[in-house]
Design a protein around this motif. Structure first.
Motif, PDB file in Angstrom:
ATOM      1  N   GLY A  34      12.539  -2.974  -4.088  1.00 40.14           N
ATOM      2  CA  GLY A  34      12.333  -2.223  -2.855  1.00 40.14           C
ATOM      3  C   GLY A  34      10.876  -1.877  -2.618  1.00 40.14           C
ATOM      4  N   GLY A  35      10.560  -1.443  -1.399  1.00 48.40           N
ATOM      5  CA  GLY A  35       9.231  -0.962  -1.061  1.00 48.40           C
ATOM      6  C   GLY A  35       8.135  -1.983  -1.276  1.00 48.40           C
ATOM      7  N   SER A  36       6.971  -1.479  -1.692  1.00 47.09           N
ATOM      8  CA  SER A  36       5.811  -2.333  -1.922  1.00 47.09           C
ATOM      9  C   SER A  36       6.078  -3.367  -3.007  1.00 47.09           C
ATOM     10  CB  SER A  36       4.609  -1.464  -2.321  1.00 47.09           C
ATOM     11  OG  SER A  36       3.516  -2.237  -2.736  1.00 47.09           O
ATOM     12  N   SER A  37       6.746  -2.955  -4.088  1.00 47.40           N
ATOM     13  CA  SER A  37       7.053  -3.892  -5.178  1.00 47.40           C
ATOM     14  C   SER A  37       7.899  -5.049  -4.681  1.00 47.40           C
ATOM     15  CB  SER A  37       7.786  -3.165  -6.315  1.00 47.40           C
ATOM     16  OG  SER A  37       6.910  -2.325  -7.026  1.00 47.40           O
ATOM     17  N   GLY A  38       8.898  -4.734  -3.860  1.00 44.60           N
ATOM     18  CA  GLY A  38       9.766  -5.776  -3.340  1.00 44.60           C
ATOM     19  C   GLY A  38       9.036  -6.755  -2.448  1.00 44.60           C
ATOM     20  N   LYS A  39       8.115  -6.227  -1.635  1.00 43.32           N
ATOM     21  CA  LYS A  39       7.343  -7.092  -0.739  1.00 43.32           C
ATOM     22  C   LYS A  39       6.445  -8.033  -1.531  1.00 43.32           C
ATOM     23  CE  LYS A  39       7.165  -3.682   3.027  1.00 43.32           C
ATOM     24  NZ  LYS A  39       6.285  -2.745   3.776  1.00 43.32           N
ATOM     25  N   LEU A  40       5.782  -7.498  -2.560  1.00 44.97           N
ATOM     26  CA  LEU A  40       4.901  -8.331  -3.376  1.00 44.97           C
ATOM     27  C   LEU A  40       5.699  -9.340  -4.200  1.00 44.97           C
ATOM     28  CD1 LEU A  40       2.406  -5.574  -4.575  1.00 44.97           C
ATOM     29  CD2 LEU A  40       1.918  -7.436  -2.979  1.00 44.97           C
ATOM     30  N   PRO A  49       5.501  -4.531  -9.675  1.00 52.77           N
ATOM     31  CA  PRO A  49       4.515  -3.749 -10.428  1.00 52.77           C
ATOM     32  C   PRO A  49       4.663  -2.235 -10.317  1.00 52.77           C
ATOM     33  CG  PRO A  49       3.551  -4.492  -8.369  1.00 52.77           C
ATOM     34  CD  PRO A  49       4.959  -5.034  -8.398  1.00 52.77           C
ATOM     35  N   GLY A  50       5.546  -1.733  -9.447  1.00 51.97           N
ATOM     36  CA  GLY A  50       5.550  -0.308  -9.119  1.00 51.97           C
ATOM     37  C   GLY A  50       5.792   0.628 -10.296  1.00 51.97           C
ATOM     38  N   ASP A  51       6.861   0.426 -11.049  1.00 55.81           N
ATOM     39  CA  ASP A  51       7.157   1.309 -12.177  1.00 55.81           C
ATOM     40  C   ASP A  51       6.111   1.173 -13.269  1.00 55.81           C
ATOM     41  OD1 ASP A  51       9.371   2.280 -10.923  1.00 55.81           O
ATOM     42  OD2 ASP A  51      10.824   1.074 -12.028  1.00 55.81           O
ATOM     43  N   ILE A  52       5.610  -0.030 -13.460  1.00 54.06           N
ATOM     44  CA  ILE A  52       4.550  -0.247 -14.448  1.00 54.06           C
ATOM     45  C   ILE A  52       3.281   0.491 -14.026  1.00 54.06           C
ATOM     46  CG2 ILE A  52       2.965  -2.029 -15.328  1.00 54.06           C
ATOM     47  CD1 ILE A  52       5.447  -3.886 -15.450  1.00 54.06           C
ATOM     48  N   ASN A  75      -1.864   3.293   4.942  1.00 52.08           N
ATOM     49  CA  ASN A  75      -1.029   3.667   6.089  1.00 52.08           C
ATOM     50  C   ASN A  75      -0.625   2.431   6.892  1.00 52.08           C
ATOM     51  OD1 ASN A  75      -3.075   3.046   8.082  1.00 52.08           O
ATOM     52  ND2 ASN A  75      -4.095   4.969   7.522  1.00 52.08           N
ATOM     53  N   ASP A  76       0.299   2.631   7.797  1.00 51.75           N
ATOM     54  CA  ASP A  76       0.890   1.514   8.537  1.00 51.75           C
ATOM     55  C   ASP A  76      -0.103   0.799   9.444  1.00 51.75           C
ATOM     56  OD1 ASP A  76       3.348   1.911   7.375  1.00 51.75           O
ATOM     57  OD2 ASP A  76       4.022   3.295   8.934  1.00 51.75           O
ATOM     58  N   ASN A  77      -1.190   1.454   9.789  1.00 51.43           N
ATOM     59  CA  ASN A  77      -2.159   0.862  10.715  1.00 51.43           C
ATOM     60  C   ASN A  77      -3.225   0.028  10.009  1.00 51.43           C
ATOM     61  OD1 ASN A  77      -0.922   2.179  12.908  1.00 51.43           O
ATOM     62  ND2 ASN A  77      -2.079   4.052  12.488  1.00 51.43           N
ATOM     63  N   SER A  78      -3.150  -0.056   8.679  1.00 47.98           N
ATOM     64  CA  SER A  78      -4.221  -0.706   7.924  1.00 47.98           C
ATOM     65  C   SER A  78      -3.998  -2.205   7.741  1.00 47.98           C
ATOM     66  CB  SER A  78      -4.342  -0.058   6.542  1.00 47.98           C
ATOM     67  OG  SER A  78      -3.173  -0.311   5.783  1.00 47.98           O
ATOM     68  N   GLY A  79      -2.814  -2.688   8.061  1.00 44.52           N
ATOM     69  CA  GLY A  79      -2.477  -4.082   7.765  1.00 44.52           C
ATOM     70  C   GLY A  79      -1.908  -4.230   6.367  1.00 44.52           C
ATOM     71  N   LEU A  80      -2.022  -3.160   5.578  1.00 46.41           N
ATOM     72  CA  LEU A  80      -1.463  -3.141   4.221  1.00 46.41           C
ATOM     73  C   LEU A  80      -0.403  -2.060   4.126  1.00 46.41           C
ATOM     74  CD1 LEU A  80      -4.776  -3.485   2.172  1.00 46.41           C
ATOM     75  CD2 LEU A  80      -3.053  -5.257   2.531  1.00 46.41           C
ATOM     76  N   GLY A  81       0.171  -1.704   5.263  1.00 44.26           N
ATOM     77  CA  GLY A  81       1.121  -0.604   5.335  1.00 44.26           C
ATOM     78  C   GLY A  81       2.220  -0.688   4.293  1.00 44.26           C
ATOM     79  N   GLY A  82       2.456   0.421   3.570  1.00 43.32           N
ATOM     80  CA  GLY A  82       3.510   0.492   2.571  1.00 43.32           C
ATOM     81  C   GLY A  82       3.075   0.110   1.172  1.00 43.32           C
ATOM     82  N   HIS A  83       1.941  -0.578   1.047  1.00 46.99           N
ATOM     83  CA  HIS A  83       1.479  -0.995  -0.280  1.00 46.99           C
ATOM     84  C   HIS A  83       0.641   0.105  -0.927  1.00 46.99           C
ATOM     85  CE1 HIS A  83       2.984  -5.054  -0.317  1.00 46.99           C
ATOM     86  NE2 HIS A  83       2.399  -5.341   0.840  1.00 46.99           N
ATOM     87  N   SER A  84       0.792   0.246  -2.230  1.00 46.50           N
ATOM     88  CA  SER A  84      -0.081   1.148  -2.978  1.00 46.50           C
ATOM     89  C   SER A  84      -1.224   0.341  -3.575  1.00 46.50           C
ATOM     90  CB  SER A  84       0.703   1.847  -4.094  1.00 46.50           C
ATOM     91  OG  SER A  84       1.053   0.928  -5.097  1.00 46.50           O
ATOM     92  N   PHE A  85      -2.349   1.012  -3.775  1.00 45.54           N
ATOM     93  CA  PHE A  85      -3.516   0.331  -4.336  1.00 45.54           C
ATOM     94  C   PHE A  85      -3.201  -0.232  -5.719  1.00 45.54           C
ATOM     95  CE2 PHE A  85      -7.172   0.447  -7.181  1.00 45.54           C
ATOM     96  CZ  PHE A  85      -8.050  -0.390  -6.521  1.00 45.54           C
TER      97      PHE A  85
END
Length: 239
Positions: A34-40, A49-52, A75-85
């Motif tokens: 789910g979320g950023s991990s699922g997208k990647l 990579p999220g839990d790690i 944020n959603d307007n960055s083109g990277l919306g939903g991803h963590s660094f």
């Protein structure tokens, strides 16, 4: 000390344990989709990579700054919306080093972590559940870790696809040489049990002479442990 699980509960436990020992190994589920991990996972074909990321940040020497950086979400307007660094960092490191496990190890060195963070398996696994619907005497099959808690009903069984993934070898070595193994806290069916469904990990746990502890969540979780008591957690683990 070996800690096994996933999610924010595991990171919280590691944050406390590192004040008592630096000889820590975190074994983390890679069933997240789910979320950023699922997208990647879908776009790059890497393990989630999220839990790690959460565990690396918790074990970092410079946790106050690095946790903030690693947990920073665009944020959603960055083109990277939903991803963590942190997720992007580990993904990029996997491309640079050529392997996910090396990316995690190098990320740990960059962050100066106390201990190690290891994926439970390097195989691309998917979590599947049989869920009994309320007031209906039948089960439905739900595929995907993030989808399981969304179904109204009681989880009767969880399993992996493929159903016999190989454990990451350093995980087995860590379990067999541990003095203490702590499982949890975390989502019972989607963070804890996926680790125990890896056959070699289960066999190593049974063979280990370490003191073994299970940390039960202090609250029930909708879609997973509604109306559960402590004994229900134990029965699920035994099953």
């Amino acid at each position: 000390v070996v800690v096994m699980g996933g999610g924010h509960g595991m990171a919280t436990l590691l944050r406390g344990l590192k004040n008592h020992t630096h000889n820590l190994t975190a074994i983390v589920t890679v069933a997240d989709d789910g979320g950023s991990s699922g997208k990647l996972r879908q776009s790059l074909g890497i393990l989630p990579p999220g839990d790690i990321r959460n565990c690396l940040a918790a074990l970092s020497n410079e946790e106050a700054l690095l946790a903030q950086l690693f947990q920073y979400r665009f944020n959603d307007n960055s083109g990277l919306g939903g991803h963590s660094f942190g997720n992007l960092f580990i993904s990029a490191m996997a491309d640079v080093t050529g392997s996910f496990e090396e990316a995690v190890a190098e990320s740990g060195r960059v962050l100066s972590v106390h201990g190690r963070v290891l994926p439970a398996t390097l195989q691309d696994i998917r979590l599947v559940a049989d869920v009994q619907l309320p007031n209906i005497d039948r089960h439905i099959r739900v595929k995907g870790e993030s989808s399981i808690p969304e179904v109204a009903g009681r989880v009767r069984r969880v399993y992996l696809e493929p159903n016999n993934p190989e454990a990451f070898p350093p995980v087995i070595q860590a379990i067999l040489s541990a003095d203490m193994i702590v499982i949890g806290p975390g989502s019972l069916y989607t963070s804890i049990l996926p680790n125990l469904l890896v056959p070699d990990i289960l066999a190593a746990l049974r063979a280990s002479r370490a003191l073994k502890s299970y940390v039960v969540n202090i609250a029930t979780q909708r879609g997973e442990t509604s109306a559960f008591g402590v004994s229900d957690h134990i029965f699920a683990l035994e099953d």
